[in-house]
Scaffold this active site. Structure first.
Site, short mmCIF file in Angstrom:
data_model
loop_
_atom_site.label_atom_id
_atom_site.label_comp_id
_atom_site.label_asym_id
_atom_site.label_seq_id
_atom_site.Cartn_x
_atom_site.Cartn_y
_atom_site.Cartn_z
N LYS A 263 0.84 -1.20 0.00
CA LYS A 263 0.00 0.00 0.00
C LYS A 263 0.89 1.26 0.00
CE LYS A 263 -3.86 -2.08 -0.46
NZ LYS A 263 -4.57 -2.92 0.46
C1 LIG Z 1 -5.69 -3.91 0.76
C2 LIG Z 1 -7.13 -3.63 0.86
C3 LIG Z 1 -7.88 -3.94 2.01
C4 LIG Z 1 -7.33 -4.77 3.13
O1 LIG Z 1 -6.24 -4.22 3.73
P1 LIG Z 1 -5.38 -5.13 4.76
O2 LIG Z 1 -4.60 -4.13 5.53
O3 LIG Z 1 -4.54 -6.04 3.93
O4 LIG Z 1 -6.36 -5.88 5.60
C5 LIG Z 1 -9.19 -3.56 2.07
N1 LIG Z 1 -9.77 -2.90 1.06
C6 LIG Z 1 -9.11 -2.59 -0.07
C7 LIG Z 1 -9.81 -1.84 -1.15
C8 LIG Z 1 -7.78 -2.96 -0.22
O5 LIG Z 1 -7.11 -2.69 -1.36
#
Ligand SMILES: *Cc1c(COP(=O)(O)O)cnc(C)c1O
Length: 386
Positions: free
Chosen positions: A186
């Protein structure tokens, strides 16, 4: 040359912070998680920022804290990662899937209004800031007003949208609850991690309780509090194990400081891409509904249409042969076996999501990308599609 779909940007600050955590002897939730929380509370201008071990955990705690349960429904776009919808099932409620705007891939307030009017079992909606740009929340016709009119709560899945801004301010500053992700790829990362921000006292209280076993004082309070009573705690509910360890928080604290620079670096890459690809025939670029600076630019998808030189799948294959990583965000949830079967979903109810997903491919965009790598990607995209 090899250009992976994502490469981490990390430096000596992350290493120093983690070293300091290890040397301190306190590896789980403590002062680093606290610091990350205060960074987010300040950034978003909200009263409560609560660190957890994933965005999925933050989303789960959100629906739980709002009292969503069996018999309730929660609106969610079909074009998202499964985490946005699975948390609705965690609490025994049912998702209602919606199509998105074909140009921005965001929920359209009109569609949302219609969905709420048709079904009064819908108690909340999960708004996804797809790719890193904020959905239309403010304004007379915005989602905040629509949800207020129907008495529906707003949870924002801002996993892509840190840092991002809109006319109302930073993403996270409005609405009931906003959830951020620090997953490995991210915009900023702690390896695994998430943050929930809210101005709602009841929500904050419940989330604090439920993120750590339903215990009425957190471990850190017991650690730093009066030694004599440090063994005293009570269990108020069957909570979860969702707290963020300091080992992770220390990485995120270092990344947080660089988030603005990272965003600008991604924006510069996206500008090069836009310029290079705007006249490729059969290739569609997405529209921004906000000024470019407001976008976190987490993703840069292009859409290969009927007139393009090759299909999406051929393109991915050919790029891989050149050593370039790409990805698809997302195969929509109405096409996933579980949701499709359980809710008898029909592709024809999601025309915009369908036409996007059939041709979409996300190109690499991250601060660690070099100029040479950027040029290599652009050259290869053009060779395949021009
Ligand atoms: C990555 C993601 C999540 C989940 O995030 P985590 O921290 O891995 O639990 C939720 N929603 C979207 C749109 C994502 O891209």
């Amino acid at each position: 040359m090899k250009v992976p779909f994502f490469r981490l940007s990390s430096g000596k600050e992350e290493i120093e912070n983690v070293t300091s955590v290890i040397n301190s002897g306190w590896l789980t939730t403590g002062k680093w998680a606290r610091e990350l929380e205060s960074n987010f509370a300040d950034h978003c201008g909200v009263k409560h920022a609560l660190a957890v071990n994933s965005c999925t955990a933050a989303l789960h705690l959100s629906v739980e804290a709002l009292g969503i349960g069996p018999g309730d429904k929660v609106l969610v776009p079909s074009l998202t990662f499964t985490a946005s919808a699975e948390v609705i099932r965690y609490v025994g409620a049912d998702p209602v899937f919606l199509d998105v705007d074909p140009e921005t891939l965001l929920l359209r307030p009109d569609d949302v209004d219609r969905a709420f009017s048709k079904d009064d079992q819908i108690k909340a909606m999960i708004v996804v800031h797809f790719g890193g740009q904020s959905a239309q929340l403010d304004g007379v016709n915005g989602l905040l007003n629509v949800s207020k009119k129907h008495g529906v709560r707003i949870i924002q899945d801002a996993a892509h949208a840190f840092p991002a801004e809109d006319t109302y301010g930073p993403v996270g500053s409005v609405g009931d609850i906003t959830c951020f992700s620090f997953y490995a790829n991210k915009t900023i990362t702690s390896g695994e991690g998430g943050m929930l921000v809210t101005n709602d006292e009841d929500v904050a209280h419940r989330v604090k309780l439920m993120r750590l076993h339903g215990i009425d004082r957190d471990v850190w309070d017991r650690f730093v509090g009066s030694r004599a009573s440090s063994w005293v705690y009570d269990v108020k509910a069957p909570g979860f194990k969702y707290n963020m360890p300091d080992l992770n928080a220390a990485v995120a604290v270092a990344q947080f400081r660089k988030a603005g620079r990272f965003r600008d670096q991604r924006a510069a890459i996206v500008n090069h891409y836009r310029e290079a690809f705007c006249s490729l025939s059969g290739v569609r670029l997405l529209h921004s509904r906000v000024p470019d600076k407001s976008h976190s630019h987490h993703l840069f998808p292009i859409v290969l249409g009927d007139g393009s030189k090759c299909s999406r799948d051929e393109f991915i294959e050919a790029m891989a042969e050149k050593g370039i990583g790409t990805s698809v965000h997302y195969r929509p949830l109405h096409r996933m076996t579980y949701y499709r079967n359980r809710y008898r979903l029909d592709e024809r109810d999601f025309p915009n999501t369908e036409s996007y997903w059939k041709g979409c491919v996300s190109l690499p965009v991250y601060p660690a990308m070099s100029q040479a790598e950027l040029e290599y990607v652009i050259r290869n995209v053009k060779e395949l599609l021009a």
